[in-house]
Scaffold this motif. Structure first.
Motif, mmCIF file in Angstrom:
data_model
loop_
_atom_site.group_PDB
_atom_site.id
_atom_site.type_symbol
_atom_site.label_atom_id
_atom_site.label_comp_id
_atom_site.label_asym_id
_atom_site.label_seq_id
_atom_site.Cartn_x
_atom_site.Cartn_y
_atom_site.Cartn_z
ATOM 1 N N ALA A 185 0.831 -1.211 0.000
ATOM 2 C CA ALA A 185 0.000 0.000 0.000
ATOM 3 C C ALA A 185 0.866 1.263 0.000
ATOM 4 C CB ALA A 185 -0.937 -0.009 1.194
ATOM 5 N N ASP A 186 1.963 1.238 0.747
ATOM 6 C CA ASP A 186 2.860 2.396 0.789
ATOM 7 C C ASP A 186 3.469 2.669 -0.591
ATOM 8 O OD1 ASP A 186 2.451 2.575 3.539
ATOM 9 O OD2 ASP A 186 4.223 1.355 3.995
ATOM 10 N N VAL A 187 3.915 1.619 -1.263
ATOM 11 C CA VAL A 187 4.550 1.766 -2.566
ATOM 12 C C VAL A 187 3.523 2.169 -3.616
ATOM 13 C CG1 VAL A 187 5.888 0.582 -4.347
ATOM 14 C CG2 VAL A 187 6.380 0.165 -1.945
ATOM 15 N N MET A 188 2.311 1.631 -3.534
ATOM 16 C CA MET A 188 1.251 2.023 -4.464
ATOM 17 C C MET A 188 0.993 3.523 -4.353
ATOM 18 S SD MET A 188 -1.418 -1.201 -4.013
ATOM 19 C CE MET A 188 -2.781 -0.105 -3.946
ATOM 20 N N ALA A 189 0.967 4.035 -3.128
ATOM 21 C CA ALA A 189 0.727 5.459 -2.929
ATOM 22 C C ALA A 189 1.905 6.303 -3.437
ATOM 23 C CB ALA A 189 0.487 5.737 -1.441
ATOM 24 N N ARG A 190 3.113 5.838 -3.206
ATOM 25 C CA ARG A 190 4.289 6.608 -3.643
ATOM 26 C C ARG A 190 4.425 6.657 -5.150
ATOM 27 N NH1 ARG A 190 9.678 5.505 -0.209
ATOM 28 N NH2 ARG A 190 10.480 7.149 -1.539
ATOM 29 N N LEU A 191 4.176 5.547 -5.797
ATOM 30 C CA LEU A 191 4.306 5.496 -7.251
ATOM 31 C C LEU A 191 3.020 5.890 -7.971
ATOM 32 C CD1 LEU A 191 6.364 2.201 -7.694
ATOM 33 C CD2 LEU A 191 7.195 4.550 -7.759
ATOM 34 N N ARG A 192 1.935 6.013 -7.215
ATOM 35 C CA ARG A 192 0.615 6.366 -7.757
ATOM 36 C C ARG A 192 0.172 5.387 -8.837
ATOM 37 N NH1 ARG A 192 1.480 12.890 -8.005
ATOM 38 N NH2 ARG A 192 1.577 13.148 -5.759
ATOM 39 N N VAL A 193 0.215 4.113 -8.482
ATOM 40 C CA VAL A 193 -0.229 3.056 -9.383
ATOM 41 C C VAL A 193 -1.200 2.147 -8.642
ATOM 42 C CG1 VAL A 193 1.878 3.046 -10.790
ATOM 43 C CG2 VAL A 193 1.728 1.558 -8.806
ATOM 44 N N SER A 194 -1.956 1.363 -9.392
ATOM 45 C CA SER A 194 -2.878 0.405 -8.786
ATOM 46 C C SER A 194 -2.115 -0.833 -8.321
ATOM 47 C CB SER A 194 -3.949 -0.002 -9.803
ATOM 48 O OG SER A 194 -3.370 -0.759 -10.841
ATOM 49 N N ARG A 195 -2.801 -1.656 -7.571
ATOM 50 C CA ARG A 195 -2.190 -2.899 -7.082
ATOM 51 C C ARG A 195 -1.814 -3.801 -8.257
ATOM 52 N NH1 ARG A 195 -2.265 -5.504 -2.173
ATOM 53 N NH2 ARG A 195 -3.696 -3.950 -1.377
ATOM 54 N N LYS A 196 -2.719 -3.897 -9.235
ATOM 55 C CA LYS A 196 -2.457 -4.743 -10.394
ATOM 56 C C LYS A 196 -1.226 -4.264 -11.160
ATOM 57 C CE LYS A 196 -4.746 -6.544 -14.491
ATOM 58 N NZ LYS A 196 -5.962 -6.570 -15.291
ATOM 59 N N THR A 197 -1.122 -2.949 -11.357
ATOM 60 C CA THR A 197 0.035 -2.392 -12.052
ATOM 61 C C THR A 197 1.316 -2.650 -11.260
ATOM 62 O OG1 THR A 197 -1.327 -0.684 -13.064
ATOM 63 C CG2 THR A 197 1.052 -0.275 -12.980
ATOM 64 N N LEU A 198 1.256 -2.436 -9.966
ATOM 65 C CA LEU A 198 2.437 -2.656 -9.127
ATOM 66 C C LEU A 198 2.876 -4.113 -9.184
ATOM 67 C CD1 LEU A 198 4.549 -1.626 -7.130
ATOM 68 C CD2 LEU A 198 2.928 -2.134 -5.301
ATOM 69 N N TYR A 199 1.931 -5.040 -9.098
ATOM 70 C CA TYR A 199 2.301 -6.452 -9.150
ATOM 71 C C TYR A 199 2.910 -6.823 -10.500
ATOM 72 C CZ TYR A 199 0.181 -7.655 -4.659
ATOM 73 O OH TYR A 199 -0.099 -7.757 -3.330
ATOM 74 N N GLY A 200 2.411 -6.221 -11.589
ATOM 75 C CA GLY A 200 2.999 -6.456 -12.900
ATOM 76 C C GLY A 200 4.422 -5.942 -12.979
ATOM 77 N N LEU A 201 4.659 -4.753 -12.402
ATOM 78 C CA LEU A 201 6.009 -4.177 -12.392
ATOM 79 C C LEU A 201 6.956 -5.014 -11.542
ATOM 80 C CD1 LEU A 201 5.018 -0.431 -12.049
ATOM 81 C CD2 LEU A 201 6.136 -1.479 -14.022
ATOM 82 N N VAL A 202 6.458 -5.496 -10.426
ATOM 83 C CA VAL A 202 7.285 -6.337 -9.554
ATOM 84 C C VAL A 202 7.662 -7.623 -10.285
ATOM 85 C CG1 VAL A 202 7.265 -7.743 -7.453
ATOM 86 C CG2 VAL A 202 6.449 -5.391 -7.378
ATOM 87 N N ALA A 203 6.697 -8.229 -10.964
ATOM 88 C CA ALA A 203 6.983 -9.475 -11.691
ATOM 89 C C ALA A 203 8.017 -9.240 -12.784
ATOM 90 C CB ALA A 203 5.693 -10.030 -12.288
ATOM 91 N N LYS A 204 7.971 -8.064 -13.404
ATOM 92 C CA LYS A 204 8.871 -7.777 -14.511
ATOM 93 C C LYS A 204 10.263 -7.349 -14.050
ATOM 94 C CE LYS A 204 8.888 -5.116 -18.787
ATOM 95 N NZ LYS A 204 8.132 -4.157 -19.595
#
Length: 102
Positions: A10-29
């Motif tokens: 949640a902290d990283v989603m707020a800092r990067l201003r992305v959704s959970r789905k987007t964040l998980y995609g970026l993490v996987a990549k």
């Protein structure tokens, strides 16, 4: 090596201003060996920098010289599609009615 402040998803989603789905995609990549706790991830500052640099390199040339890729089609038919379309027309063509005289 000392561990920086540990941040939640949640902290990283707020800092990067992305959704959970987007964040998980970026993490996987960009972070294949990310630290997971249950269903969520835990991040340190270096992880956020890695994700952010990955976001910048995957966008268009105005954002950092990343590679431009195009997805989709021009709408034209390929030769294979044309052949299969013609074959489909032949297979579904109605047979002429045969009149039977008594």
């Amino acid at each position: 090596m000392p561990i920086d402040t540990v941040l939640t998803t949640a902290d990283v989603m707020a800092r990067l201003r992305v959704s959970r789905k987007t964040l998980y995609g970026l993490v996987a990549k960009h972070l294949p060996n990310a630290a997971r706790v249950g269903r969520d991830y835990r991040f340190i500052e270096a992880d956020i920098v890695t994700i952010f640099c990955g976001m910048r390199s995957s966008c268009d040339s105005t954002c950092g010289g990343g590679r431009i890729t195009t997805v989709g089609s021009s709408g034209g038919q390929t030769p294979k599609a044309t052949k299969s379309g013609n074959l489909q027309k032949l297979l579904t063509k109605r047979r002429p009615k045969v009149s039977v005289s008594n």
